[in-house]
Motif scaffolding. Structure first.
Motif, PDB file in Angstrom:
ATOM      1  N   UNK A  47      -3.654  -4.847   2.181  1.00 61.58           N
ATOM      2  CA  UNK A  47      -4.587  -5.446   3.122  1.00 61.58           C
ATOM      3  C   UNK A  47      -5.207  -6.708   2.531  1.00 61.58           C
ATOM      4  N   UNK A  48      -5.804  -7.535   3.432  1.00 60.67           N
ATOM      5  CA  UNK A  48      -6.532  -8.726   3.019  1.00 60.67           C
ATOM      6  C   UNK A  48      -7.644  -8.963   4.027  1.00 60.67           C
ATOM      7  N   UNK A  49      -8.685  -9.660   3.606  1.00 62.20           N
ATOM      8  CA  UNK A  49      -9.782 -10.053   4.494  1.00 62.20           C
ATOM      9  C   UNK A  49      -9.611 -11.526   4.830  1.00 62.20           C
ATOM     10  N   UNK A  50      -9.507 -11.856   6.112  1.00 59.50           N
ATOM     11  CA  UNK A  50      -9.284 -13.219   6.565  1.00 59.50           C
ATOM     12  C   UNK A  50     -10.385 -13.594   7.545  1.00 59.50           C
ATOM     13  N   UNK A  51     -11.157 -14.646   7.214  1.00 62.24           N
ATOM     14  CA  UNK A  51     -12.295 -15.026   8.050  1.00 62.24           C
ATOM     15  C   UNK A  51     -11.820 -15.498   9.419  1.00 62.24           C
ATOM     16  N   UNK A  52     -12.540 -15.080  10.472  1.00 55.00           N
ATOM     17  CA  UNK A  52     -12.218 -15.551  11.819  1.00 55.00           C
ATOM     18  C   UNK A  52     -13.422 -16.131  12.556  1.00 55.00           C
ATOM     19  N   UNK A  53     -14.588 -16.080  11.932  1.00 56.07           N
ATOM     20  CA  UNK A  53     -15.775 -16.714  12.504  1.00 56.07           C
ATOM     21  C   UNK A  53     -16.644 -17.223  11.370  1.00 56.07           C
ATOM     22  N   UNK A  58      -4.390  10.488 -12.120  1.00 54.90           N
ATOM     23  CA  UNK A  58      -4.460   9.152 -11.548  1.00 54.90           C
ATOM     24  C   UNK A  58      -5.120   9.206 -10.188  1.00 54.90           C
ATOM     25  N   UNK A  59      -5.542   8.031  -9.742  1.00 49.49           N
ATOM     26  CA  UNK A  59      -6.165   7.909  -8.430  1.00 49.49           C
ATOM     27  C   UNK A  59      -5.690   6.613  -7.797  1.00 49.49           C
ATOM     28  N   UNK A  60      -5.304   6.690  -6.538  1.00 48.62           N
ATOM     29  CA  UNK A  60      -4.849   5.531  -5.780  1.00 48.62           C
ATOM     30  C   UNK A  60      -5.790   5.366  -4.596  1.00 48.62           C
ATOM     31  N   UNK A  61      -6.594   4.303  -4.600  1.00 52.81           N
ATOM     32  CA  UNK A  61      -7.495   3.996  -3.495  1.00 52.81           C
ATOM     33  C   UNK A  61      -6.832   2.929  -2.644  1.00 52.81           C
ATOM     34  N   UNK A  62      -6.641   3.211  -1.368  1.00 57.66           N
ATOM     35  CA  UNK A  62      -5.861   2.312  -0.525  1.00 57.66           C
ATOM     36  C   UNK A  62      -6.501   0.935  -0.447  1.00 57.66           C
ATOM     37  N   UNK A  63      -5.655  -0.079  -0.331  1.00 54.30           N
ATOM     38  CA  UNK A  63      -6.160  -1.445  -0.238  1.00 54.30           C
ATOM     39  C   UNK A  63      -6.957  -1.636   1.051  1.00 54.30           C
ATOM     40  N   UNK A  64      -6.622  -0.885   2.100  1.00 57.19           N
ATOM     41  CA  UNK A  64      -7.393  -0.944   3.338  1.00 57.19           C
ATOM     42  C   UNK A  64      -8.832  -0.535   3.101  1.00 57.19           C
ATOM     43  N   UNK A  65      -9.023   0.577   2.354  1.00 56.61           N
ATOM     44  CA  UNK A  65     -10.383   1.017   2.030  1.00 56.61           C
ATOM     45  C   UNK A  65     -11.044   0.016   1.104  1.00 56.61           C
ATOM     46  N   UNK A 117       0.867  -1.177   0.000  1.00 51.83           N
ATOM     47  CA  UNK A 117       0.000   0.000   0.000  1.00 51.83           C
ATOM     48  C   UNK A 117       0.900   1.220   0.000  1.00 51.83           C
ATOM     49  N   UNK A 118       0.711   2.081  -1.000  1.00 50.92           N
ATOM     50  CA  UNK A 118       1.591   3.241  -1.167  1.00 50.92           C
ATOM     51  C   UNK A 118       0.887   4.556  -0.855  1.00 50.92           C
ATOM     52  N   UNK A 119      -0.219   4.487  -0.106  1.00 45.65           N
ATOM     53  CA  UNK A 119      -0.937   5.727   0.226  1.00 45.65           C
ATOM     54  C   UNK A 119      -0.499   6.335   1.555  1.00 45.65           C
ATOM     55  N   UNK A 120       0.386   5.648   2.284  1.00 46.15           N
ATOM     56  CA  UNK A 120       0.919   6.154   3.556  1.00 46.15           C
ATOM     57  C   UNK A 120      -0.185   6.521   4.543  1.00 46.15           C
ATOM     58  N   UNK A 121      -1.179   5.632   4.594  1.00 44.89           N
ATOM     59  CA  UNK A 121      -2.245   5.790   5.584  1.00 44.89           C
ATOM     60  C   UNK A 121      -3.418   6.620   5.126  1.00 44.89           C
ATOM     61  N   UNK A 122      -3.299   7.326   4.001  1.00 43.60           N
ATOM     62  CA  UNK A 122      -4.435   8.077   3.464  1.00 43.60           C
ATOM     63  C   UNK A 122      -5.396   7.114   2.785  1.00 43.60           C
ATOM     64  N   UNK A 168      -1.931  -3.720  -5.308  1.00 48.94           N
ATOM     65  CA  UNK A 168      -2.035  -3.703  -3.849  1.00 48.94           C
ATOM     66  C   UNK A 168      -3.174  -2.782  -3.521  1.00 48.94           C
ATOM     67  N   UNK A 169      -2.927  -1.483  -3.726  1.00 48.49           N
ATOM     68  CA  UNK A 169      -4.006  -0.502  -3.769  1.00 48.49           C
ATOM     69  C   UNK A 169      -4.707  -0.605  -5.124  1.00 48.49           C
TER      70      UNK A 169
END
Length: 828
Positions: A313-319, A275-282, A17-22, A513-514
């Motif tokens: 980021x990734x989504x990992x099931x826990x329940x 260009x637009x970079x949408x963070x992988x977290x979002x 992720x290259x958005x540095x938290x944004x 990634x993003x």
């Protein structure tokens, strides 16, 4: 431009992720940003908002000179990024405004005697002076809660500076006077609204706050350098419920992993200006997560991300778990056997992680989302009941055996990234054939009659029982569409404008990634636009306009031209095909013309505007007039006069000093010898003629020549001509009277018109001390010179007056600029 290629940027982004938290980072290229600013500027000429009015004022004098500004018109602000730094404590944009109309008259002012004009500069949209400033953007955080304007305020600039020196004032002193003027402008005139956002919601992608920053385009070793001042306006965006990120590190060519300029290099058939970079977290946590929970159901949820901030980021099931149905398998050769799922146990396949397995996971792989799931932790309880026929006449007796079978589930499906270029919506399309593997193991507790072949049949039956159930659930796991409209159009967007269209048109999408989206900024704020090959045209010439964008679908375009000031009638004509014909004559040296195209598209009216300038010549020169005195002290280079010329087509002008008796000559600028657009006028020695006009003629291909006039006077002025104010200048006449510096005024002066200002100008001698000058009908030369002489040689008395034309404009010096009342310049 020497930007990174798409492939280079994607490689740098892979798995990170290259958005540095944004939450998002949007970049707008400098060239297109300026086109959008220009469009806003042009629109003001046809609206009730108005534009920066021309300035007629005398600048605060220094020493013996003062500069008078007449009808000075400023162009649209233009951004550049020579001093740009992404450092949030030092992020700046350079802003310049050309002086594209009017004149600057420099006057010598000495105590006790009439002032005298020494220099005239003509301001044209070609090679004219400039005003520059820096905009420190660290003090302008934006908020989009409620309705919010994104603005550029030219009064907030710092380090104002002119690129010329007049009246003994340095460039900064001149610039500061303009800053004071701008501060007193109405907001509608000094503020450029770059965008507007209201309280509209786009679910998880609703912008909440942002920071505007700038970054200079990179210089990459082994590639051609970028254009001077090239760079980008960047928006670091926080979405609803998010938090601001951190300051990205300043790009360093020696650090291949450091932050990079996010607009790719243009490629064959594809142009990238935004260009637009949408963070992988979002992307995964805010956008995909709620859809996955809703579509999968069965109590599924995902673990909070606990990796490094720079990892994707990734989504990992826990329940959660999936219930599976029971089944019966009937096998009969010499006897009958039924294997039945034990209904006394809850049969579920767990989403969570088991030892050595992968829980149900959504992540990025091969630059696209992928759904993964591998689990072998489920042991299903089974009961095997077998009936053995002990004798044909005796009913079979059942033998019951209990045990477990381990079931391995492997599922993998990729989602191709799709981009709707028309509306900018990103979607994710499942690959047609996902990979789902179900396999049973640990059958050892079964009776020996279940040999290998029979086990395979049993496994196949188990697979056919469970596969449809699992596949039906998993094949509908969606990755939702992403509408990036609000984020992409934070700049240059106006949701209230019924004709508003998107500013950043996307053409390529990838998820290294993003989510990385690339495209071109369209400077058109409506569905139709018009353009011509150039914005300057010479009198009598033609200029072809063409329709851009969806305007090509407009069946009938109505073209019109007008003077945005509403004062000029003869502005030329334009044909139904958009061919503009400039007028063959102008009363002024430059005329601004507003070109409008109107039509109907999708049953709605559409309008497009463009601004052009009509000039008397294809060349702009400065100064157009200068007074010089003979070399008496110092070195000849102390008396050099720099001359400049610019051509419409950028070709090299040709310089010629027409024959005269002055002994003057031209040389290249010693500081810029290879520049064909500059020359140094080297003044000749003292001459027996008291007044000589040196004429420098500048030529360019395909256009009329332009002249620079230099008044070379050999003797010190001891006579003065002045306007006695008895005739109204609007009549085109002026009463001149001669005065001597000392003693009584003789009554037998020789008065003469040295420079006529064009055919028809005349001097009517009234007496030996007075005359009436009448300006010509045509004001092509824009000034006249009247001389006075008494006696001859070194014992004579000499004087002159320079009259800029028309008299109605220049006969009265404008009021002095008052720092305590700077707003007065806008009421004159």
């Amino acid at each position: 431009m020497s930007n990174y290629t798409v492939a280079e940027l994607l490689g740098w982004m892979d798995g990170k992720s290259q958005t540095h938290g944004w939450d998002a980072v949007v970049s707008y290229d400098q060239r297109k940003t300026n086109e959008l600013l220009h469009q806003l500027y042009v629109e003001r000429f046809s609206s009730d908002k108005g534009y920066i009015p021309p300035i007629t004022r005398t600048l605060d004098p220094t020493g013996n000179e003062r500069s008078e500004l007449y009808g000075l018109r400023l162009s649209v602000p233009k951004l550049s990024f020579d001093n740009a730094s992404i450092d949030f404590t030092n992020s700046k944009a350079d802003l310049t405004m050309d002086m594209v109309g009017g004149a600057i008259v420099t006057r010598v002012v000495l105590s006790g005697i009439p002032s005298r004009i020494d220099r005239i500069q003509e301001l044209l949209p070609l090679g004219g002076p400039q005003l520059s400033m820096t905009l420190p953007l660290e003090n302008t955080p934006g908020s989009v809660s409620g309705e919010r304007l994104v603005t550029l305020d030219i009064s907030k600039g710092e380090n104002f500076k002119a690129n010329f020196v007049v009246s003994g004032m340095d460039q900064i002193t001149i610039g500061n006077q303009f800053k004071l003027m701008f501060e007193k402008l109405d907001d509608d005139l000094k503020v450029f609204p770059l965008g507007r956002l209201g309280p509209e919601s786009n679910e998880a992608l609703t912008p909440e706050s942002f920071e505007i920053r700038t970054l200079k385009a990179p210089v990459i070793a082994g590639r051609a350098d970028v254009n001077p001042g090239a760079g980008a306006v960047m928006m670091f965006i926080t979405l609803a419920g998010g938090k601001p990120g951190e300051v990205p590190p300043k790009p360093n060519p020696d650090n291949p992993n450091g932050f990079r300029y996010l607009i790719p290099k243009d490629e064959v058939g594809e142009k990238f200006t935004g260009s637009m970079l949408l963070s992988s977290r979002v992307l995964f946590d805010k956008v995909i997560r709620p859809y996955a929970i809703e579509s999968i159901g069965h109590g599924i949820d995902f673990s909070p991300y606990n990796g490094a901030a720079d990892l994707a980021w990734a989504l990992t099931a826990n329940t959660g778990s999936i219930p599976v149905p029971g089944f019966e398998y009937d096998y009969n050769i010499f006897h009958t056997s039924i294997c039945k799922a034990n209904n006394s146990e809850t049969l579920r396949i767990d989403f969570r992680l088991g030892t050595g397995d992968t829980p149900l996971t959504l992540r990025v792989e091969s630059r696209r989302p992928v759904l993964l799931w591998r689990t072998t932790t489920q042991q299903f309880g089974f009961r095997l009941r077998t009936w053995f026929p002990l004798h044909p006449e005796i009913e079979p007796q059942p033998l019951v055996t209990n045990g477990r079978i381990r079931l391995t589930t492997v599922y993998k499906v990729y989602y191709d990234v799709k981009l709707d270029e028309k509306d900018g919506v990103v979607s994710f399309e499942r690959i047609a054939v996902p990979r789902l593997i179900l396999k049973a193991s640990e059958h050892g507790w079964l009776l020996d009659i279940f040999d290998k072949e029979k086990y395979e049949k049993f496994d196949a039956h188990l697979y056919n029982s469970y596969y449809p159930h699992l596949n039906k659930l998993l094949q509908h796991v969606p990755v939702p569409n992403i509408d990036t409209f609000l984020i992409r159009n934070l700049l240059f967007g106006n949701y209230k404008d019924p004709n508003f269209t998107q500013a950043l048109h996307l053409s390529r999408a990838s998820v290294p990634g993003d989510l990385f989206l690339m495209g071109e900024i369209d400077p058109l704020r409506t569905s139709m636009g018009i353009t011509a090959d150039q914005s300057l045209v010479e009198i009598g010439k033609t200029l072809q306009f063409k329709v851009l964008g969806r305007g090509a679908d407009v069946p009938t375009v109505l073209w019109s031209v007008s003077d945005p000031d509403g004062t000029e009638v003869n502005v030329g004509t334009i044909s139904p095909q958009g061919l503009y014909q400039a007028p063959v004559e102008l009363k002024v040296n430059q005329l601004s013309v507003l070109v409008k195209a109107e039509g109907s598209l999708d049953n709605k009216p559409v309008t497009a505007l463009a601004m052009i300038s009509v000039m008397k010549s294809t060349i702009a020169v400065n100064p157009i007039f200068q007074v010089t005195a003979p070399v008496t002290l110092g070195k000849p280079e102390d008396y050099y006069l720099k001359l400049t010329a610019e051509t419409i087509d950028g070709s090299a002008p040709k310089w010629e000093l027409l024959p005269s008796t002055s002994g003057s000559y031209l040389i290249p600028d010693p500081q810029d010898k290879d520049n064909p657009c500059t020359r140094m006028y080297v003044q000749g020695p003292k001459n027996t003629d008291p007044f000589i006009i040196d004429t420098i003629e500048v030529n360019a291909s395909g256009g009329a020549p332009k002249q620079i006039k230099i008044l070379f006077h050999s003797y010190t002025s001891t006579l003065y001509l002045e306007d006695d104010k008895t005739i109204e200048p609007s009549t085109g006449k002026i009463q001149l009277r001669v005065k001597m510096e000392e003693g009584d005024d003789p009554d037998d002066f020789t008065l003469a018109l040295l420079e006529s200002g064009g055919a028809g100008g005349a001097l009517d001698i009234q007496s030996g001390v007075s005359a009436i000058y009448k300006e010509p009908a045509s004001l092509q030369n824009s000034f006249a010179i009247v001389t006075a002489q008494w006696g001859s040689g070194s014992r004579g008395y000499y004087g002159f007056i320079v009259l800029p034309l028309p008299l109605s404009t220049y006969s009265q010096a404008p009021a002095m600029f008052d720092e305590n009342n700077p707003s007065a310049v806008w009421q004159s």
